[in-house]
Enzyme design. Structure first.
Site, PDB file in Angstrom:
ATOM      1  N   SER A 123      52.764   7.560  61.225  1.00  0.00           N
ATOM      2  CA  SER A 123      52.727   8.758  60.397  1.00  0.00           C
ATOM      3  C   SER A 123      53.332   8.487  59.013  1.00  0.00           C
ATOM      4  CB  SER A 123      53.441   9.911  61.127  1.00  0.00           C
ATOM      5  OG  SER A 123      53.147  11.148  60.530  1.00  0.00           O
ATOM      6  N   ASP A 251      43.695  14.272  65.821  1.00  0.00           N
ATOM      7  CA  ASP A 251      44.919  14.448  65.027  1.00  0.00           C
ATOM      8  C   ASP A 251      44.687  15.536  63.985  1.00  0.00           C
ATOM      9  OD1 ASP A 251      47.187  14.235  63.438  1.00  0.00           O
ATOM     10  OD2 ASP A 251      47.130  12.044  63.317  1.00  0.00           O
ATOM     11  N   HIS A 281      48.336  13.412  67.562  1.00  0.00           N
ATOM     12  CA  HIS A 281      49.011  12.677  66.487  1.00  0.00           C
ATOM     13  C   HIS A 281      49.856  11.495  66.953  1.00  0.00           C
ATOM     14  CE1 HIS A 281      50.758  11.886  62.630  1.00  0.00           C
ATOM     15  NE2 HIS A 281      51.975  12.232  63.015  1.00  0.00           N
TER      16      HIS A 281
END
Length: 313
Positions: A123, A251, A281
């Site tokens: 991320s 996601d 995610h």
């Protein structure tokens, strides 16, 4: 607080501490513990926004069982490194200056052992990892780069509105240390109810504070990759280094389209994008065991393929 759902199979190492540039960093080195203790390589893990060491236990445990050491640290603004009101307080300079410090520490140790060092980022950490591959001081000494759901562009579901986008640079400039609770999108992070319960009750994870400067900087960091102005990626990506991006197709936090565009722009002859249908995610740290087992197996195969040195005792 709900328990951490994963049962670690190896021995969890002690958290260690190191002072650097005004911060006391918490970090963890997880050695290989698989019966033979032969080491194929090491992976330096860069966590996502508001994460900390425990979030990576399942991944680090599996790496250990499969012949790979791992190292992670709570970044400035997160975890034990920045408790209380310092949570979320960091900026672009410190993100990469701190990372260079730990890259140098790990490179030194890996060179002494004769093993390769790979970089993995999830991320926000994925955006850091991919930018490091373009601008890092030691980018050509890293053996390969792995992005997990990298923050290149936010998904439309998560993207904040136009007025906020316009005012964000001003807030970052004039109120850099002011923090806001950004809210934790548990359903966007994982489809696993047990991990949602853990994360939603974890005092280290909620509230999810970020400073105006931190948020602005990680958004700009992703935009740098997505816009690719003046062929930033083509001109600067680490020469001849392999890269793989692994992204949940469902996601709704970071848009998989950002990963697709990076792979298109990346000049590496050894580049790969893997999308996982049904996965959200946090595919490595917080998704279901079924999702994790699939993505970890792909990661292991990729690491094994790119580990040319023989395992070291």
């Amino acid at each position: 607080m709900a328990p951490y759902p994963y049962k670690v199979q190896t021995t969890v190492p002690e958290l260690q501490y190191e002072n650097f540039d005004g911060a006391k960093f918490g970090y963890m080195f997880w050695p290989v513990q698989n019966g033979t203790n032969e080491v194929r390589g090491r992976v330096l893990l860069i966590h996502g926004f508001g994460e900390y060491t425990k979030i990576q236990f399942r991944l680090m445990d599996h790496l250990s069982l499969n012949g790979y050491e791992s190292f992670t640290f709570d970044q400035r603004g997160a975890g034990v490194t920045s408790p209380g009101r310092s949570k979320g307080v960091t900026d672009e300079y410190h993100v990469f200056n701190d990372l260079e410090h730990f890259v140098e520490k790990n490179l030194s140790e890996c060179k002494a052992k004769g093993i390769p060092l790979f970089m993995w980022g999830h991320s926000m950490g994925g955006g850091i990892c991919l930018n490091y591959a373009c601008q890092g001081k030691h980018k050509n000494e890293i053996s390969g780069y792995i992005g997990s759901g990298p923050l290149i562009i936010l998904h439309p579901h998560t993207m904040y509105n136009k007025p906020t986008q316009i005012i964000a640079p001003l807030l970052a400039k004039f109120l850099p240390r002011v923090r806001i609770d950004t809210g934790l999108d548990l359903k966007g992070i994982t489809s696993d109810k047990a991990y949602r319960a853990f994360l939603g009750s974890d005092p280290m994870s909620v509230p999810l504070y970020g400073s105006f400067r931190q948020i602005h900087d990680f958004m700009q960091r992703g935009a740098k990759l997505y816009k690719n102005e003046n062929n930033y990626i083509q001109k600067n990506f680490a020469k001849d280094k392999p890269v793989i991006i692994m992204h949940g197709q469902d996601d709704t936090i970071n848009d998989p389209k950002g990963s697709e565009k990076f792979i298109q722009d990346c000049p590496s002859a050894d580049k790969e994008l893997k999308l996982y249908p049904g996965a959200r995610h946090s595919i490595f740290s917080l998704e279901t065991d079924k999702v994790f087992n699939t993505v970890f197996n792909d990661m292991k195969q990729w690491l094994d393929k790119h580990t040319t040195t023989e395992a070291k005792p």
